[in-house]
Design an enzyme around this catalytic site. Structure first.
Site, short mmCIF file in Angstrom:
data_model
loop_
_atom_site.label_atom_id
_atom_site.label_comp_id
_atom_site.label_asym_id
_atom_site.label_seq_id
_atom_site.Cartn_x
_atom_site.Cartn_y
_atom_site.Cartn_z
N GLU A 128 78.79 15.17 9.33
CA GLU A 128 77.39 15.08 8.89
C GLU A 128 76.75 16.45 8.83
OE1 GLU A 128 77.35 12.44 7.46
OE2 GLU A 128 75.78 11.22 8.37
N THR A 180 70.78 15.07 0.77
CA THR A 180 70.14 14.85 2.08
C THR A 180 69.45 16.12 2.57
OG1 THR A 180 71.70 13.13 2.66
CG2 THR A 180 70.59 14.19 4.48
N1 HSE Z 1 68.49 10.16 9.02
C1 HSE Z 1 69.05 10.89 7.91
C2 HSE Z 1 67.94 11.30 6.97
C3 HSE Z 1 70.03 9.99 7.19
O1 HSE Z 1 67.10 10.44 6.68
O2 HSE Z 1 67.89 12.45 6.54
C4 HSE Z 1 70.65 10.64 5.98
O3 HSE Z 1 71.98 10.88 6.19
#
Ligand code: HSE
Length: 305
Positions: A128, A180
């Site tokens: 991630e 993201t």
């Molecule tokens: N919690 C993260 C976001 C999830 O909203 O950026 C995305 O991978």
């Protein structure tokens, strides 16, 4: 054991009010992986899909997650990781998390199940980090544990598995790309105390609603005062999709992870089907292509098959 096959499911992170904390696993779509032990050290990635994900292990989320685990265990072997992705990268339903989680679940089997699920989440977070520049665990936790999870803390890592009643998710994935990292960069750095109070009231009551199977409380709690108001501007027709879904009987929903997918939760599959029609009606009136999924929230996470 020389070879392990795994399936790693798509996941929905944030669940409206629980930014970076709440998430749940779907039963489909899922990624498939085969991880083989090799005598030669190092990691080799083979892609069996058309998504064009990097094959250099240090640029591949499965590669970095598995490498972190091999290094921590002091393993004297290498890996070949064959990946067939069905979850499109950048969809907002945990594509990078599925690759990272699948790789560590498979590698752990090759290591004789040496690590706990929480430790697996820690290794998968390396993937991630590579994908988004941030060490959040709200996709990898449900991908590994299954069901609904709450990440109480990432340092030290503390994952809480939640009780939940039968729930169906309807998801629309508009074919636009939202990175993201960019969707995180636009978020406010500070939140007024009054706003934070409303937000954590909702997180607590959503968890309570799930535990009690109180659908009305679940519906009332899916409200986000911090992230959705900013990010929804990146998703065409967001408000219309939400309004049409609620009219069709959805309990509530919002942006899935960092988008562009939008999810809605329903009490039963019939309502989830009506919500699918309502969501797709809105997007059919645009020139944006989209995919739809309906899935029960499943209690199984990434697993060897
Ligand atoms: N919690 C993260 C976001 C999830 O909203 O950026 C995305 O991978």
């Amino acid at each position: 054991m020389q070879e392990v096959r795994v399936q790693a499911p798509a996941t929905v992170a944030n669940v409206v009010c629980g930014f970076d904390c709440l998430g749940f696993a779907l039963s489909e779509p899922f990624d498939e992986m085969i991880v083989r032990r090799t005598d030669a050290p190092g990691i080799r990635i083979i892609n069996r899909d058309d998504f064009g994900v990097p094959t250099e292990p240090e640029r591949n989320v499965a590669g970095v997650a598995a490498a972190a685990m091999l290094q921590s265990s002091g393993a004297d072997f290498g890996l070949e990781i064959e990946i067939t992705k069905h979850i499109k990268p950048g969809s907002g339903i945990g594509s990078s998390a599925a690759s990272s989680a699948g790789a560590v679940v498979a590698t752990n089997r090759l290591l004789g199940d040496r690590f706990s699920k929480t430790e697996l989440v820690g290794f998968a977070m390396e993937g991630e980090h590579l994908a988004s520049g941030s060490r959040h665990a709200d996709n990898v936790a449900p991908c590994i544990f299954g069901g609904f999870t709450l990440v109480r803390s990432t340092d030290p890592l503390d994952v809480v598995t939640l009780e939940f009643p039968p729930l169906w998710a309807t998801i629309i994935h508009p074919q636009i790309e939202i990175k993201t990292a960019e969707a995180r960069a636009i978020l406010p750095k500070d939140v007024p105390l009054k706003t934070a109070t409303r937000q954590w009231g909702n997180v607590g009551s959503l968890v309570a609603g799930l535990a009690k199977g109180d659908y009305a409380l679940i519906a009332r709690s899916m409200e986000d005062f911090i992230v959705e108001p900013v990010r929804k501007l990146l998703i065409p027709k967001f408000d219309e999709v939400k309004a049409a879904s609620l009219d069709a009987g959805a309990l509530g929903g919002g942006i899935s992870g960092s988008g562009p997918s939008i999810f809605m939760l329903s009490e039963d599959p019939t309502t989830a089907g009506r919500v699918e029609i309502a969501m797709s009606d809105v997007y059919s009136r645009t020139d944006i292509e989209f995919n739809m999924y309906i899935s029960e929230i499943t209690s199984s996470g990434a697993r060897s098959i």
